[in-house]
Design a protein around this motif. Sequence first.
Motif, PDB file in Angstrom:
ATOM      1  N   ASN A 121       0.747  -1.334  -0.052  1.00 39.89           N
ATOM      2  CA  ASN A 121      -0.185   0.163   0.040  1.00 39.89           C
ATOM      3  C   ASN A 121       0.688   1.383  -0.131  1.00 39.89           C
ATOM      4  OD1 ASN A 121      -2.404  -1.358   0.104  1.00 39.89           O
ATOM      5  ND2 ASN A 121      -2.465  -1.747   2.355  1.00 39.89           N
ATOM      6  N   VAL A 122       2.283   1.006   0.369  1.00 35.32           N
ATOM      7  CA  VAL A 122       2.965   2.449   0.408  1.00 35.32           C
ATOM      8  C   VAL A 122       3.959   2.169  -0.478  1.00 35.32           C
ATOM      9  CG1 VAL A 122       4.337   3.884   1.864  1.00 35.32           C
ATOM     10  CG2 VAL A 122       2.397   2.808   2.835  1.00 35.32           C
ATOM     11  N   MET A 123       5.020   1.287  -0.379  1.00 37.39           N
ATOM     12  CA  MET A 123       6.235   1.284  -1.112  1.00 37.39           C
ATOM     13  C   MET A 123       6.009   1.274  -2.819  1.00 37.39           C
ATOM     14  SD  MET A 123       9.007   1.791   0.351  1.00 37.39           S
ATOM     15  CE  MET A 123       9.957   0.928  -0.947  1.00 37.39           C
ATOM     16  N   LEU A 127       6.820   3.749  -6.539  1.00 42.92           N
ATOM     17  CA  LEU A 127       7.822   3.581  -7.591  1.00 42.92           C
ATOM     18  C   LEU A 127       7.162   3.858  -8.979  1.00 42.92           C
ATOM     19  CD1 LEU A 127       8.868  -0.072  -6.548  1.00 42.92           C
ATOM     20  CD2 LEU A 127      10.036   1.955  -6.396  1.00 42.92           C
ATOM     21  N   SER A 128       7.913   4.512  -9.821  1.00 41.95           N
ATOM     22  CA  SER A 128       7.303   5.238 -10.767  1.00 41.95           C
ATOM     23  C   SER A 128       7.199   4.327 -12.100  1.00 41.95           C
ATOM     24  CB  SER A 128       8.056   6.447 -11.554  1.00 41.95           C
ATOM     25  OG  SER A 128       9.496   6.011 -11.668  1.00 41.95           O
ATOM     26  N   VAL A 140       1.463 -13.149  -9.318  1.00 40.23           N
ATOM     27  CA  VAL A 140       1.631 -11.770  -9.041  1.00 40.23           C
ATOM     28  C   VAL A 140       0.825 -11.534  -7.651  1.00 40.23           C
ATOM     29  CG1 VAL A 140       1.079  -9.256  -9.624  1.00 40.23           C
ATOM     30  CG2 VAL A 140       1.678 -11.092 -11.385  1.00 40.23           C
ATOM     31  N   ARG A 141       1.865 -11.357  -6.711  1.00 37.85           N
ATOM     32  CA  ARG A 141       1.222 -10.957  -5.386  1.00 37.85           C
ATOM     33  C   ARG A 141       1.013  -9.613  -4.841  1.00 37.85           C
ATOM     34  NH1 ARG A 141       2.724 -15.234  -1.782  1.00 37.85           N
ATOM     35  NH2 ARG A 141       1.366 -14.099  -0.235  1.00 37.85           N
ATOM     36  N   MET A 142       1.569  -8.708  -5.769  1.00 33.14           N
ATOM     37  CA  MET A 142       1.570  -6.954  -5.660  1.00 33.14           C
ATOM     38  C   MET A 142       1.882  -6.403  -6.814  1.00 33.14           C
ATOM     39  SD  MET A 142       3.627  -6.238  -2.179  1.00 33.14           S
ATOM     40  CE  MET A 142       3.922  -7.338  -0.720  1.00 33.14           C
ATOM     41  N   ALA A 143       1.154  -5.393  -7.377  1.00 37.21           N
ATOM     42  CA  ALA A 143       1.641  -4.480  -8.515  1.00 37.21           C
ATOM     43  C   ALA A 143       1.228  -3.165  -8.396  1.00 37.21           C
ATOM     44  CB  ALA A 143       0.578  -5.177  -9.695  1.00 37.21           C
ATOM     45  N   ASN A 144       2.121  -2.239  -8.920  1.00 35.24           N
ATOM     46  CA  ASN A 144       2.079  -0.764  -8.591  1.00 35.24           C
ATOM     47  C   ASN A 144       1.180  -0.165  -9.450  1.00 35.24           C
ATOM     48  OD1 ASN A 144       3.784  -0.640 -10.647  1.00 35.24           O
ATOM     49  ND2 ASN A 144       5.099   0.686  -9.712  1.00 35.24           N
ATOM     50  N   LYS A 145       0.741   1.040  -9.457  1.00 36.70           N
ATOM     51  CA  LYS A 145      -0.203   1.757 -10.180  1.00 36.70           C
ATOM     52  C   LYS A 145       0.308   1.683 -11.742  1.00 36.70           C
ATOM     53  CE  LYS A 145      -1.999   5.063  -6.852  1.00 36.70           C
ATOM     54  NZ  LYS A 145      -2.036   6.288  -6.429  1.00 36.70           N
ATOM     55  N   ALA A 146       1.845   1.783 -11.849  1.00 44.09           N
ATOM     56  CA  ALA A 146       2.490   1.915 -13.145  1.00 44.09           C
ATOM     57  C   ALA A 146       2.156   0.602 -13.915  1.00 44.09           C
ATOM     58  CB  ALA A 146       3.795   2.114 -13.118  1.00 44.09           C
ATOM     59  N   ILE A 279      10.172  -7.253  -9.356  1.00 46.77           N
ATOM     60  CA  ILE A 279      10.612  -7.252 -10.843  1.00 46.77           C
ATOM     61  C   ILE A 279      10.097  -6.066 -11.191  1.00 46.77           C
ATOM     62  CG2 ILE A 279      10.355  -7.934 -13.011  1.00 46.77           C
ATOM     63  CD1 ILE A 279      10.087 -10.895 -11.925  1.00 46.77           C
ATOM     64  N   THR A 280      11.013  -5.119 -11.816  1.00 48.90           N
ATOM     65  CA  THR A 280      10.656  -3.798 -12.520  1.00 48.90           C
ATOM     66  C   THR A 280      10.902  -3.921 -13.840  1.00 48.90           C
ATOM     67  OG1 THR A 280      11.231  -2.583 -10.602  1.00 48.90           O
ATOM     68  CG2 THR A 280      11.299  -1.525 -12.604  1.00 48.90           C
ATOM     69  N   LEU A 281       9.592  -3.335 -14.599  1.00 52.96           N
ATOM     70  CA  LEU A 281       9.911  -3.327 -16.143  1.00 52.96           C
ATOM     71  C   LEU A 281      10.724  -1.887 -16.450  1.00 52.96           C
ATOM     72  CD1 LEU A 281       6.422  -4.928 -17.153  1.00 52.96           C
ATOM     73  CD2 LEU A 281       8.667  -6.131 -16.976  1.00 52.96           C
TER      74      LEU A 281
END
Length: 303
Positions: A121-123, A127-128, A140-146, A279-281
Amino acid sequence: MRTEAELTDFGEALAAELRAKRLQHFLKGRRDHLELSQEEVAERLRISGRAYGNWERGRVKEWTDRKLYSLADALKMSEFQTARLFLYAVDRAPQPELRAMFRRGLPADPAASAFLDDYENVMMDALSLPTFVIDHRWGVRMANKAYRHLFRNVRAHSSAMPSDNFLRFGLFHPDAPAVLVDHPKWQLAMLAQLASSLERHDADPVLQAIRREVYMNPALRDAYLKDMPDWVLGSGADLVHHESSVRELRHPDPQVGLQGCRLVEETPRSLQALGLMRITLVLVDLEGRCMAGRVRSHGHHAA
């Protein structure tokens, strides 16, 4: 007079509003039947009472399978009730094989669960670039807005959504080629990752199920048995740990558009201890320059 597009949007918005009202009535009815307060359900879910109140009202940023199965367990739902929950929340059927995966994957330690909630919910949204956290099955256990923005145009699919399992999405989803450009190259890398994961976890039922689906598709079966072994000799079996490898990806924002993409693993020790990987794309222009600033500026509007 409304245009056809406006009428379509109005119809979709009305359908979503009706599902949200049915979901609210369904959840409250089930909770009342069990004689539970919102706070008691929230305690079972290890979230705040206010957060559960938003869940019950349908005010959720994104209904993931993990949230829905946790909710079904907290409210002791039958298979029929769980199917109804998914229909109201995400307008599709549940994926039973994922329920067992999520149950096995939940940490028993309350402190670990709290850490994962805070991290998600925070970290993650700080990340952009598109970033996601997976288990050893590439669930997939978590994924950010991007990340969610990158796949925003992907249509609903019973078992291959990018928010559920990245390998399943890349291998089986009909919309994958629209995002993962030169799709056969992505598929080869994912088939190699599947083989590598099966070598380490050969008895895992989720990985075995993915392999069975590969064998049921003649083109994928041939690629897995013939093309992939040759590809591994030259490129290695790991989809992540070859950061010099750039594949092509098409971002839905036309101002970002076609990009190179590196998969970069950046896992904190706290996630590693839980068997997870981040993992970051990393999106780069075709000359290799990172596009983090542009993705941040455009992604802000989509979020």
